[in-house]
Design a protein around this motif. Sequence first.
Motif, PDB file in Angstrom:
ATOM      1  N   GLY A 175     -14.965   2.311   0.252  1.00  0.00           N
ATOM      2  CA  GLY A 175     -14.210   3.196  -0.608  1.00  0.00           C
ATOM      3  C   GLY A 175     -14.948   4.455  -1.018  1.00  0.00           C
ATOM      4  O   GLY A 175     -14.506   5.161  -1.910  1.00  0.00           O
ATOM      5  N   ASN A 176     -16.096   4.788  -0.373  1.00  0.00           N
ATOM      6  CA  ASN A 176     -16.750   6.045  -0.715  1.00  0.00           C
ATOM      7  C   ASN A 176     -16.842   6.924   0.508  1.00  0.00           C
ATOM      8  O   ASN A 176     -16.473   6.551   1.607  1.00  0.00           O
ATOM      9  N   ASN A 177     -17.351   8.156   0.346  1.00  0.00           N
ATOM     10  CA  ASN A 177     -17.392   9.122   1.420  1.00  0.00           C
ATOM     11  C   ASN A 177     -18.787   9.310   1.995  1.00  0.00           C
ATOM     12  O   ASN A 177     -19.032  10.254   2.730  1.00  0.00           O
ATOM     13  N   ASP A 178     -19.741   8.460   1.619  1.00  0.00           N
ATOM     14  CA  ASP A 178     -21.089   8.585   2.149  1.00  0.00           C
ATOM     15  C   ASP A 178     -21.091   8.238   3.629  1.00  0.00           C
ATOM     16  O   ASP A 178     -20.546   7.238   4.049  1.00  0.00           O
ATOM     17  N   GLN A 179     -21.745   9.067   4.386  1.00  0.00           N
ATOM     18  CA  GLN A 179     -21.822   8.852   5.822  1.00  0.00           C
ATOM     19  C   GLN A 179     -23.245   8.554   6.237  1.00  0.00           C
ATOM     20  O   GLN A 179     -24.195   9.060   5.662  1.00  0.00           O
ATOM     21  N   CYS A 180     -23.363   7.737   7.247  1.00  0.00           N
ATOM     22  CA  CYS A 180     -24.695   7.380   7.729  1.00  0.00           C
ATOM     23  C   CYS A 180     -25.384   8.589   8.346  1.00  0.00           C
ATOM     24  O   CYS A 180     -26.565   8.801   8.161  1.00  0.00           O
ATOM     25  N   ARG A 208       0.846  -1.184   0.000  1.00  0.00           N
ATOM     26  CA  ARG A 208       0.000   0.000   0.000  1.00  0.00           C
ATOM     27  C   ARG A 208       0.885   1.239   0.000  1.00  0.00           C
ATOM     28  O   ARG A 208       1.806   1.367   0.807  1.00  0.00           O
ATOM     29  N   VAL A 209       0.616   2.153  -0.914  1.00  0.00           N
ATOM     30  CA  VAL A 209       1.424   3.357  -1.075  1.00  0.00           C
ATOM     31  C   VAL A 209       1.180   4.301   0.100  1.00  0.00           C
ATOM     32  O   VAL A 209       0.033   4.515   0.515  1.00  0.00           O
ATOM     33  N   ASN A 210       2.255   4.874   0.627  1.00  0.00           N
ATOM     34  CA  ASN A 210       2.156   5.842   1.714  1.00  0.00           C
ATOM     35  C   ASN A 210       1.878   7.224   1.118  1.00  0.00           C
ATOM     36  O   ASN A 210       2.797   7.962   0.769  1.00  0.00           O
ATOM     37  N   THR A 211       0.607   7.567   1.015  1.00  0.00           N
ATOM     38  CA  THR A 211       0.227   8.827   0.368  1.00  0.00           C
ATOM     39  C   THR A 211       0.503  10.042   1.250  1.00  0.00           C
ATOM     40  O   THR A 211       0.273  11.179   0.812  1.00  0.00           O
ATOM     41  N   LEU A 212       1.003   9.840   2.476  1.00  0.00           N
ATOM     42  CA  LEU A 212       1.489  10.961   3.263  1.00  0.00           C
ATOM     43  C   LEU A 212       2.787  11.508   2.684  1.00  0.00           C
ATOM     44  O   LEU A 212       3.127  12.673   2.907  1.00  0.00           O
ATOM     45  N   LYS A 213       3.491  10.652   1.938  1.00  0.00           N
ATOM     46  CA  LYS A 213       4.783  11.058   1.383  1.00  0.00           C
ATOM     47  C   LYS A 213       4.775  11.227  -0.130  1.00  0.00           C
ATOM     48  O   LYS A 213       5.531  12.037  -0.676  1.00  0.00           O
ATOM     49  N   ILE A 214       3.937  10.463  -0.814  1.00  0.00           N
ATOM     50  CA  ILE A 214       3.984  10.458  -2.273  1.00  0.00           C
ATOM     51  C   ILE A 214       2.607  10.110  -2.822  1.00  0.00           C
ATOM     52  O   ILE A 214       1.872   9.315  -2.216  1.00  0.00           O
ATOM     53  N   SER A 215       2.255  10.702  -3.947  1.00  0.00           N
ATOM     54  CA  SER A 215       0.983  10.358  -4.582  1.00  0.00           C
ATOM     55  C   SER A 215       1.111   9.004  -5.269  1.00  0.00           C
ATOM     56  O   SER A 215       2.222   8.558  -5.598  1.00  0.00           O
ATOM     57  N   LEU A 248       3.160  -3.874 -11.065  1.00  0.00           N
ATOM     58  CA  LEU A 248       2.124  -3.881 -10.044  1.00  0.00           C
ATOM     59  C   LEU A 248       0.756  -4.058 -10.685  1.00  0.00           C
ATOM     60  O   LEU A 248       0.546  -3.680 -11.837  1.00  0.00           O
ATOM     61  N   GLU A 249      -0.179  -4.618  -9.916  1.00  0.00           N
ATOM     62  CA  GLU A 249      -1.567  -4.781 -10.360  1.00  0.00           C
ATOM     63  C   GLU A 249      -2.479  -4.169  -9.300  1.00  0.00           C
ATOM     64  O   GLU A 249      -2.334  -4.466  -8.117  1.00  0.00           O
ATOM     65  N   PRO A 250      -3.405  -3.289  -9.676  1.00  0.00           N
ATOM     66  CA  PRO A 250      -4.244  -2.613  -8.682  1.00  0.00           C
ATOM     67  C   PRO A 250      -5.098  -3.590  -7.876  1.00  0.00           C
ATOM     68  O   PRO A 250      -5.606  -4.588  -8.397  1.00  0.00           O
ATOM     69  N   ILE A 251      -5.258  -3.286  -6.603  1.00  0.00           N
ATOM     70  CA  ILE A 251      -6.210  -3.984  -5.739  1.00  0.00           C
ATOM     71  C   ILE A 251      -7.527  -3.232  -5.820  1.00  0.00           C
ATOM     72  O   ILE A 251      -7.574  -2.023  -5.579  1.00  0.00           O
ATOM     73  N   GLU A 252      -8.601  -3.918  -6.137  1.00  0.00           N
ATOM     74  CA  GLU A 252      -9.846  -3.254  -6.512  1.00  0.00           C
ATOM     75  C   GLU A 252     -10.450  -2.410  -5.403  1.00  0.00           C
ATOM     76  O   GLU A 252     -11.044  -1.358  -5.668  1.00  0.00           O
ATOM     77  N   TRP A 253     -10.335  -2.832  -4.162  1.00  0.00           N
ATOM     78  CA  TRP A 253     -11.086  -2.178  -3.099  1.00  0.00           C
ATOM     79  C   TRP A 253     -10.342  -1.048  -2.402  1.00  0.00           C
ATOM     80  O   TRP A 253     -10.834  -0.482  -1.421  1.00  0.00           O
ATOM     81  N   THR A 254      -9.155  -0.677  -2.891  1.00  0.00           N
ATOM     82  CA  THR A 254      -8.465   0.481  -2.329  1.00  0.00           C
ATOM     83  C   THR A 254      -7.584   1.110  -3.395  1.00  0.00           C
ATOM     84  O   THR A 254      -6.855   0.413  -4.112  1.00  0.00           O
ATOM     85  N   GLU A 255      -7.644   2.416  -3.515  1.00  0.00           N
ATOM     86  CA  GLU A 255      -6.948   3.122  -4.589  1.00  0.00           C
ATOM     87  C   GLU A 255      -5.435   3.116  -4.421  1.00  0.00           C
ATOM     88  O   GLU A 255      -4.713   3.280  -5.399  1.00  0.00           O
ATOM     89  N   ASP A 256      -4.952   2.938  -3.181  1.00  0.00           N
ATOM     90  CA  ASP A 256      -3.512   3.000  -2.953  1.00  0.00           C
ATOM     91  C   ASP A 256      -2.872   1.622  -2.779  1.00  0.00           C
ATOM     92  O   ASP A 256      -1.705   1.523  -2.421  1.00  0.00           O
ATOM     93  N   GLY A 257      -3.636   0.544  -3.037  1.00  0.00           N
ATOM     94  CA  GLY A 257      -3.121  -0.802  -2.853  1.00  0.00           C
ATOM     95  C   GLY A 257      -2.831  -1.513  -4.163  1.00  0.00           C
ATOM     96  O   GLY A 257      -3.551  -1.344  -5.148  1.00  0.00           O
ATOM     97  N   PHE A 258      -1.776  -2.335  -4.155  1.00  0.00           N
ATOM     98  CA  PHE A 258      -1.350  -3.032  -5.372  1.00  0.00           C
ATOM     99  C   PHE A 258      -0.800  -4.423  -5.025  1.00  0.00           C
ATOM    100  O   PHE A 258      -0.177  -4.616  -3.982  1.00  0.00           O
ATOM    101  N   TYR A 259      -1.051  -5.368  -5.930  1.00  0.00           N
ATOM    102  CA  TYR A 259      -0.403  -6.665  -5.854  1.00  0.00           C
ATOM    103  C   TYR A 259       0.987  -6.548  -6.466  1.00  0.00           C
ATOM    104  O   TYR A 259       1.184  -5.845  -7.461  1.00  0.00           O
ATOM    105  N   TYR A 260       1.945  -7.253  -5.885  1.00  0.00           N
ATOM    106  CA  TYR A 260       3.266  -7.353  -6.500  1.00  0.00           C
ATOM    107  C   TYR A 260       3.648  -8.819  -6.605  1.00  0.00           C
ATOM    108  O   TYR A 260       3.073  -9.679  -5.936  1.00  0.00           O
TER     109      TYR A 260
END
Length: 473
Positions: free
Chosen positions: A290-295, A25-32, A44-56
């Motif tokens: 993975g969305n921003n909808d809140q209850c 998982r990419v550390n987006t505190l340091k890098i996009s 790398l191959e994207p992990i579907e349920w998180t934008e910053d995660g990848f299979y290696y």
Amino acid sequence: MKIKLGTEFEAFLASYDTPVYTGLRVNTLKISVEDFLEIFPYPLEPIEWTEDGFYYREEDPVTKHPLFYAGLYYIQEPSAMSPVTVLNPQSGDKILDLCAAPGGKSLQIASFTKDSGLLVTNDINDKRVKAIVRNVEKYGVKNVLILNDDQHTIARVLPHYFDRILIDAPCSGEGMFKKDSKAVKAWASYANETCAKMQREILEVVPDLVKENTELVYSTCTFSEVENEAQMLYLEALDAGFKKQYVTSDFFDVKNGVAHLWPHLIKGEGHFIGSMIYQNGACNEAVGIGNNDQCVERKNSRHFVKPQRQDEKKGSNRVKKDRNARAEIVNEMPTVLKSFSEQYLNQVLSGTFMIEREKIYLLPEQEVDIKGLHVARYGWLLGEIKRDKFVPSQAFAMGLCMADFKNVANLPASSVQVLKFLKGETLDYDEVNAYGTLTKGFCLFCTEGYPLGFIKVEQGLIKNLYPISWRMM
């Protein structure tokens, strides 16, 4: 499992003969994510349920690459990246990760909040909490309180305090069988009922931690109903204020509002996720992964708690600060740190500082009284005072951007000098100087634009300050 899965049981069994899925998982505190993909050398191959995660690929030496030591990514099992996406932390939140070691989900929470508010990350095991400290330092998390405590103490000292709580509960670990052969042996001793009892002991204090509209995610890496759905019911039985939030997902098996990550249906080893909110009225909306909808719209109330001190437990070997050491809290930068900053920093540090046992910390933006808690780390460790001078810490280096420091050496990841630095070896002055202008004193040693640690330049020689415990083996 055969009764539970029915016709899918054979596919479930067959999944244990497939390779283990490895993820980062990419550390987006340091890098996009975009910039990371440009400099990362392996496919790398994207992990579907998180934008910053990848299979290696397992054969690629990702944990030996300098970018890993720079804290640009964290190695994490792909399905373990899912609970925090359901928790969906927001900037400014006060969040508790109750069973956090080794800290991967805490780091993910910090990425969601952009390292704002206050992250309280805890583990009751004194050895495992040290891994949290290391990972927090490496990934540059600053607004953090790391505890080595039991849940009862936290509830007593910080009652009704948190906006969000993650309980990734200790479990029988059935979802880890393929990844770790030790998990199979452990299951024989710590099977479902044993773990369920331990989980209930954790959950029984949750009513004392929540306030109005606190959101809670409960997760495990087991498939056992007694450790999963039954525990959600137990939490509801503890307090009528707990209302189920219905998890929704395009990727997981969701039934009755809870999510199962089955190893035969996803590229991962397995997980369970349930979500709740604490409020007086029922919650009718779903929480999507993975969305921003809140209850509901959460209140932005903030408060500080003055706790009662807990008596020390006899024989405890937990990580704790010396109670005889006096911590000085100051709003102005300590003189020795100010002198260092004027000489070396391009930006001025601001906030509340704490000096304890000659160590200087920059405290989180959401301060809290830590009396009565077993604290492993409170805030950002900047360094320590030695002979009336400030000596910067490794944690300080890892929390900086390259542009923050005046004296910088920025070498390519392929450089032999980078490997020598990470191994604690002597560096060649001329080769390092070719990638910066070395001047006397401290210098931030970087690779590809990201800090690895400090060196010190004296009379044409370089002293490698990379800590022994951090070194590449």
